[in-house]
Write a protein that holds these residues in place. Structure first.
Motif, PDB file in Angstrom:
ATOM      1  N   LYS A 239       0.760  -1.131  -0.126  1.00 25.54           N
ATOM      2  CA  LYS A 239       0.157  -0.140   0.301  1.00 25.54           C
ATOM      3  C   LYS A 239       0.813   1.186   0.055  1.00 25.54           C
ATOM      4  N   LEU A 241       3.127   1.865  -2.499  1.00 32.06           N
ATOM      5  CA  LEU A 241       3.294   2.306  -3.647  1.00 32.06           C
ATOM      6  C   LEU A 241       2.640   3.320  -4.057  1.00 32.06           C
ATOM      7  N   PHE A 243       0.941   4.361  -6.765  1.00 29.55           N
ATOM      8  CA  PHE A 243      -0.463   4.370  -7.144  1.00 29.55           C
ATOM      9  C   PHE A 243      -1.554   4.876  -6.003  1.00 29.55           C
ATOM     10  N   TYR A 244      -1.155   4.337  -4.703  1.00 30.16           N
ATOM     11  CA  TYR A 244      -1.864   4.794  -3.630  1.00 30.16           C
ATOM     12  C   TYR A 244      -1.845   6.119  -3.179  1.00 30.16           C
ATOM     13  N   LEU A 246      -0.764   9.004  -5.082  1.00 32.42           N
ATOM     14  CA  LEU A 246      -0.451   9.970  -6.218  1.00 32.42           C
ATOM     15  C   LEU A 246      -0.076  11.410  -5.909  1.00 32.42           C
ATOM     16  N   LEU A 324       8.312   4.782  -7.555  1.00 32.05           N
ATOM     17  CA  LEU A 324       7.393   3.508  -7.571  1.00 32.05           C
ATOM     18  C   LEU A 324       7.172   2.790  -6.295  1.00 32.05           C
ATOM     19  N   ASN A 326       7.923   4.598  -3.619  1.00 34.77           N
ATOM     20  CA  ASN A 326       7.485   5.511  -2.792  1.00 34.77           C
ATOM     21  C   ASN A 326       8.546   5.729  -1.390  1.00 34.77           C
TER      22      ASN A 326
END
Length: 480
Positions: A239, A241, A243-244, A246, A324, A326
């Protein structure tokens, strides 16, 4: 000039002396963090058959699939139970591994047509880069990952010149091993796949590399199944990453420019220089690095220079991995500094090569000297604290604000949930004032009466923070 054999013998001696100082004399071993949790993972694997974080009570699920060094520590459990000894054995192995890394950097430099004499001075400059020891000899995964990364890169570059079945077999083994140490090792395979496909149009080679990447991910899945019983920690980690998150993209990229990239060249945390003027200088420097990389990426693509193109792809891939996952940590991209230096030498006129590497050597000596002179590893205080606790308390409850360290220092797990406290034994709370007061409040809420409270003269230091030690005796007035 020294012969090759004499030169490399001197490299071995120098690296051994520096490594011996840091990992046997200076007390550096008492200020790790990840190492201690890897040791607990190995204890769990050795005794229980699966990986678990034993630094706390109750134990918690592991938060990484990268357990290569855990397997090594597990094997060493058959040799010794002493954690410091195991760490020193792995550091010894990684010292040898570091010499291999230097040799691979030298060989990659030769493929870029950089002269031997220039590379000799460059290697000496790298020997005096503290981060090579702090990141690649510290007994974690990173040293093994970086040697596998460099070896796979070297073999791919050799394969671009001439096919060799033995190289392909070694690359298959590396593809299966490297994710156990760090997933970023696959960036080399992805870069090689793109380079062979686009630059050389070697579609068969690209397909083989693609198969290796698939097998590598399957190996990761298998390692999770075999080693990890509780995957909740991995699910939480996923979680993180980007993508979670942005909304953090801009901040992460700014952190790369302002701190991560300057740190890998300074050989020192760039975050120590955070005045407005320094921030602008750091960002400008990082921007110039990116402009240089973009320019040679385009140039190498136009000229179909597979070696340069592949190295630039790896550098960009390492930067992208920070975004990616994070996690903006400079050690994950430290090897980029070496690649960028090699690429700079490749594009620089030869008459400037010697000036460049001699200047880099002087900078390395300066930063290394500052590290030796200013950095204090107060291991004597830690050892005295350990001796006092071991001699004073036969049994006790431990509540620690930094359980990884105290697991190593005191060979004891830290209580996370106070229902595990034995009220018949004293309680030692190690932490700052806020943490200690919070733990005492929880005890009182449990209807426990504090009989005595005493602050001991045991001060612990973690990074730039001091932590106290408080002794409590309590009376259990009620059932938990």
């Amino acid at each position: 000039m020294f012969s090759d054999k004499v030169y490399w013998l001197l490299v071995i001696i120098l690296v051994s002396i520096i490594s011996f100082y840091f990992f046997w004399i200076s007390g550096f071993n008492y200020f790790f963090d990840d190492v201690y949790v890897y040791l607990s993972y190995s204890e769990s694997l050795y005794n229980l058959g699966y990986v678990q974080d034993l630094t706390t009570i109750p134990p918690t699920a592991p938060i990484t699939t990268q357990n290569g060094v855990v397997l090594l520590y597990t094997i060493l459990n058959y040799v010794t139970n002493d954690m410091l000894t195991k760490m020193q054995i792995v550091s010894f192995i990684l010292t040898i591994n570091l010499m291999i890394c230097y040799l691979l950097i030298y060989k990659i430099g030769l493929l870029l047509n950089i002269s031997k004499n220039v590379l000799y001075i460059l290697i000496v400059a790298l020997i005096f880069n503290f981060y090579f020891y702090g990141y690649y000899v510290t007994p974690t995964n990173d040293g093994f990952y970086i040697s596998l990364l460099l070896l796979s890169l070297y073999l791919f570059l050799k394969l671009s010149i001439k096919n060799n079945t033995n190289y392909w077999m070694i690359l298959l083994v590396i593809a299966l091993l490297v994710p156990m140490f760090r997933l970023q090792g696959l960036i080399v395979y992805i870069a090689a796949l793109i380079s062979f496909f686009i630059i050389q149009k070697e579609y068969k080679k690209s397909f083989i590399i693609f198969i290796y990447i698939v097998l590598s991910f399957l190996a990761v899945k298998l390692s999770i199944k075999l080693l990890i019983d509780d995957t909740s920690g991995l699910e939480e980690l996923s979680k993180m990453l980007i993508f979670y998150h942005l909304e953090t993209f801009y901040d992460s990229f700014q952190e790369i420019l302002a701190n991560a990239i300057p740190s890998i060249f300074l050989n020192f945390p760039a975050s120590n220089f955070n005045s407005d003027a320094f921030v602008y200088i750091k960002i400008l420097f990082s921007a110039l690095v990116f402009i240089f990389l973009i320019a040679i990426f385009i140039e190498s693509f136009k000229k179909k220079n597979l070696i340069v193109f592949t190295i630039v792809l790896i550098v960009f891939g390492n930067f992208a991995a920070l975004i990616l996952f994070n996690v903006i940590i400079d050690r994950y991209i430290y090897i980029n500094a070496i690649f960028i230096i090699l690429l700079s030498l490749f594009y620089m006129k030869r008459i400037y090569h010697m000036y460049f590497v001699v200047g880099f050597l002087l900078l390395s000596l300066l930063s290394f000297g500052a590290r030796i002179y200013y950095k204090q590893y107060d291991s004597i205080n830690v050892i005295n604290n350990i001796d006092y606790i071991d001699s004073t308390y036969k049994s006790y409850n431990l509540i620690s604000q930094f359980p990884r360290q105290t697991y190593f220092y005191l060979r004891k797990q830290s209580i996370l949930n106070q229902q595990y406290i034995d009220t018949n034994l004293p309680i030692l709370i190690i932490g700052d004032e806020k943490f200690t007061n919070h733990q005492i409040e929880i005890l009182i809420q449990k209807k426990n009466k504090i009989i005595t409270k005493k602050q001991l003269t045991l001060i612990w230091k973690k990074e730039n923070t001091l932590y106290n030690t408080t002794e409590l005796y309590i009376k259990d007035n009620d059932d938990w």
